[in-house]
Design an enzyme around this catalytic site. Structure first.
Site, PDB file in Angstrom:
ATOM      1  N   PHE A 103       2.304   8.008  -1.031  1.00 32.00           N
ATOM      2  CA  PHE A 103       2.318   6.986  -1.333  1.00 32.00           C
ATOM      3  C   PHE A 103      -0.001   6.750  -1.530  1.00 32.00           C
ATOM      4  O   PHE A 103      -0.758   5.834  -1.770  1.00 32.00           O
ATOM      5  CB  PHE A 103       1.819   6.246   0.392  1.00 32.00           C
ATOM      6  CG  PHE A 103       3.270   6.352   1.179  1.00 32.00           C
ATOM      7  CD1 PHE A 103       4.121   6.072   0.284  1.00 32.00           C
ATOM      8  CD2 PHE A 103       3.528   6.956   2.517  1.00 32.00           C
ATOM      9  CE1 PHE A 103       6.051   6.165   0.938  1.00 32.00           C
ATOM     10  CE2 PHE A 103       4.852   6.326   2.665  1.00 32.00           C
ATOM     11  CZ  PHE A 103       6.249   6.508   2.525  1.00 32.00           C
TER      12      PHE A 103
ATOM     13  N   TRP B 215       0.829  -1.144   0.173  1.00 32.46           N
ATOM     14  CA  TRP B 215      -0.248  -0.628  -0.149  1.00 32.46           C
ATOM     15  C   TRP B 215       0.775   1.259  -0.218  1.00 32.46           C
ATOM     16  O   TRP B 215       0.264   2.336  -0.580  1.00 32.46           O
ATOM     17  CB  TRP B 215      -1.181  -0.301   1.365  1.00 32.46           C
ATOM     18  CG  TRP B 215      -1.977   0.866   1.351  1.00 32.46           C
ATOM     19  CD1 TRP B 215      -3.122   1.391   1.000  1.00 32.46           C
ATOM     20  CD2 TRP B 215      -1.671   2.359   1.913  1.00 32.46           C
ATOM     21  NE1 TRP B 215      -3.387   2.722   1.159  1.00 32.46           N
ATOM     22  CE2 TRP B 215      -2.605   3.369   1.719  1.00 32.46           C
ATOM     23  CE3 TRP B 215      -0.908   2.881   2.763  1.00 32.46           C
ATOM     24  CZ2 TRP B 215      -2.620   4.443   2.343  1.00 32.46           C
ATOM     25  CZ3 TRP B 215      -0.638   4.094   3.325  1.00 32.46           C
ATOM     26  CH2 TRP B 215      -1.503   4.875   3.218  1.00 32.46           C
ATOM     27  N   HIS B 216       2.015   1.053   0.369  1.00 33.05           N
ATOM     28  CA  HIS B 216       2.744   2.548   0.577  1.00 33.05           C
ATOM     29  C   HIS B 216       3.776   2.322  -0.108  1.00 33.05           C
ATOM     30  O   HIS B 216       4.224   3.545  -0.892  1.00 33.05           O
ATOM     31  CB  HIS B 216       3.509   2.049   1.940  1.00 33.05           C
ATOM     32  CG  HIS B 216       3.547   1.992   3.124  1.00 33.05           C
ATOM     33  ND1 HIS B 216       2.900   0.981   4.146  1.00 33.05           N
ATOM     34  CD2 HIS B 216       3.281   3.247   3.827  1.00 33.05           C
ATOM     35  CE1 HIS B 216       2.830   1.564   5.198  1.00 33.05           C
ATOM     36  NE2 HIS B 216       2.012   3.132   4.968  1.00 33.05           N
ATOM     37  N   GLY B 217       3.454   1.631  -1.211  1.00 36.19           N
ATOM     38  CA  GLY B 217       4.554   2.333  -2.881  1.00 36.19           C
ATOM     39  C   GLY B 217       5.033   0.701  -4.191  1.00 36.19           C
ATOM     40  O   GLY B 217       5.123  -0.667  -3.196  1.00 36.19           O
TER      41      GLY B 217
END
Lengths: 82, 477
Positions: B477, B324-326
């Site tokens: 993000f 989800w962060h990248g």
């Protein structure tokens, strides 16, 4: 009569899962109201309820429960319709 | 438009003047216009994307509310396929495409799909996509009625204070408040301004200044001694906290000025005694979302597996949390590390309870906090590194245990004065948040102490601030 019986059996399940005989559970209560009611104990609670009442509860049914009262209603629906 | 810019201060001041001058009925239109304007300044086409997601989720919820529970599934499948498809396309397409190509090339096979050049990640898409999903699922599970007013729903999704980097608001919170009338309350506005000031302090004095020290170290780790790289890793824990919680403070503060309460995102994360607790104190709105809409459904789908259902759900949840962060392997590693340790914690919960009785409480607590903090600092190496090679370089430098080089000689342009400023500012921040909570709720609005705090923090901000606006880390993000 059977509904009252289900309620007292459910309270015993709570005492057993949370390992606390003096636990006071009300029908309006949610996981936020009980210390230690996390994902792990929630899973144990549902599995123990299934064994105690001889019923099957689906994932979607669990997700729709809003409080203890909803769980008791679900148990009543499943046991009293059999 | 960045929160930490004069353009935003001007924009927000104008919105406030209009907001408190017009009747309640028209306020939602003002805020909706302001939110889309704020968002479309980044890239006008982003406005179409968020509008599409909003209308799709609104219509899906309206339709499924009229169906029986058994007949709802196909509608949410279509809705999620499109909404998550957009997220996947903008955020993950090139990542998966590159990796599939590598596998094909390894087996010397032709891979026909080219990389799509220049896919620009629409800022905030990960945050608002999760909000639309939570709203549709809440209606699906009968936890709430569908919202009738599309304008109010669109405002809940696009509300500018939390649009770009959260907190991820549940529909049962902000959406309900947006229908209620708010008044001009002097004390509340002063509280909100103080929270905004605190956010600016954390972002401009601590996080942005620390980036001057940490960015060069991650760019060229070989130029620095192991001790200095290690120091940078510890300091990154405070940079990321001040950057993200500073953003959250400004989001909460600006909402409060307008009369809306959005959820807290942090609760002393570095005081956590285990990694599970860390996620109940760090980025709470994401943790709660993942728990309610991913982790819990998975464990109940696999409840016959017993404790392994927890392990399975933990790994899936944290790998997706990482991604989800990248779209990078470093985030996958970050997620896997979290998954391993949290699974261990879940499976050894009873045993650890016994240990807590045997070992002296203060020592047990100290050791738990110490280990959790160091594990977090280690995982943040993968969080911050540009790629896996970069993370290995950082770890490699630290493990060289170079005790010869004097750390003090390596501060370069940052200087000892810069280091002194960040150490003083971090100590001040930790003291204030410990004494008055991260929400500063312990400071009474009308007390002399409150005026002293505001004056002192403002002075520090002006004197010690690094006024070259930097992007908030979580915007990526």
């Amino acid at each position: 009569m059977e509904k009252a019986d289900n309620q007292s059996r459910l309270m015993k399940v709570f005492s057993k899962v949370f390992d606390n005989d003096s636990l006071q559970i009300e029908l309006h209560m949610t996981a936020n109201d009980v210390d230690g009611w996390d994902s792990m104990s929630h899973l144990q609670l549902i599995v123990t309820v299934e064994k105690e009442f001889g019923i099957k509860i689906s994932g979607a049914e669990v997700m729709r429960l809003k409080n203890v009262g909803d769980l008791l209603d679900l148990i009543n629906t499943k046991t009293l319709s059999n | 438009m960045l929160f930490n810019s004069f353009a935003f201060l001007l924009f927000f001041s104008i919105i406030c003047i209009f907001f408190f001058s017009i009747p309640h009925t028209y306020r939602k239109f003002l805020l909706l216009f302001a939110s889309y304007f704020f968002y479309m300044l980044w890239e006008p086409v982003y406005g179409l994307l968020i509008a599409f997601s909003t209308v799709l989720s609104y219509l899906t919820a309206t339709i499924i509310a009229k169906k029986t529970f058994e007949n709802r599934k196909k509608y949410i499948v279509i809705c999620f396929f499109i909404n998550l498809g957009l997220l996947f396309f903008f955020k993950y397409f090139n990542f998966f495409n590159e990796n599939f190509r590598s596998v094909f090339e390894y087996f010397q096979l032709n891979y026909p799909i080219p990389d799509l050049l220049k896919i620009i990640l629409p800022v905030g898409i990960s945050f608002y996509t999760f909000e639309t999903i939570s709203y549709v699922l809440d209606v699906y599970y009968d936890r709430r009625e569908p919202e009738r007013d599309l304008g109010t729903y669109a405002l809940y999704i696009s509300f500018f204070p939390k649009l770009l980097a959260g907190p991820i608001e549940k529909s049962t919170g902000l959406l309900v408040q947006l229908r209620q009338e708010t008044t001009f309350d002097y004390d509340r506005i002063v509280d909100g301004l103080r929270r905004v000031l605190w956010g600016f302090f954390k972002k401009i004095v601590i996080a942005d200044r620390l980036s001057l020290l940490i960015d060069p170290v991650y760019a060229h780790p070989a130029n620095y001694s192991g001790g200095f790289v290690l120091l940078s890793c510890y300091l990154f824990a405070f940079q990321i906290y001040c950057d993200f919680s500073g953003y959250t403070d400004i989001a909460i503060g600006t909402s409060k000025i307008l009369g809306y309460t959005i959820v807290e995102n942090f609760d002393h994360p570095y005081k956590s005694k285990n990694v599970g607790e860390f996620w109940r104190r760090w980025h709470l709105s994401l943790s709660n979302w993942l728990r309610d809409y991913l982790f819990t459904p998975i464990i109940f789908k696999r409840k016959n597996w017993g404790d392994w259902a927890l392990v399975y759900a933990t790994f899936i949840t944290f790998i997706l949390c990482g991604l989800w962060h990248g779209a990078k392997w470093t985030f996958v590693i970050f997620g896997v590390l979290q998954g391993i340790v949290i699974s261990y914690e879940l499976l050894t919960k009873k045993m650890r309870k016994k240990w807590a009785f045997i070992v002296p409480e203060r020592f047990y607590n100290f050791l738990s906090i110490f280990l959790t903090f160091h594990f977090t600092v280690f995982c943040f190496i993968f969080f911050r590194a540009d790629n896996v090679h970069n993370a290995r370089e950082i770890i490699g430098q630290i493990t060289q245990l170079d005790l010869q080089t004097n750390i003090l000689s390596q501060f370069g342009k940052f200087g000892m004065l810069g280091f002194g400023i960040v150490i003083f500012s971090i100590s001040f921040m930790l003291y204030i948040e410990r004494r008055y909570q991260p929400s500063l709720e312990g400071l009474n609005s009308n007390s002399r102490l409150n005026y002293l705090f505001n004056g002192f923090t403002f002075t520090l901000l002006i004197i010690l601030g690094y006024f070259h606006p930097q992007l908030f880390i979580y915007f990526n993000f």
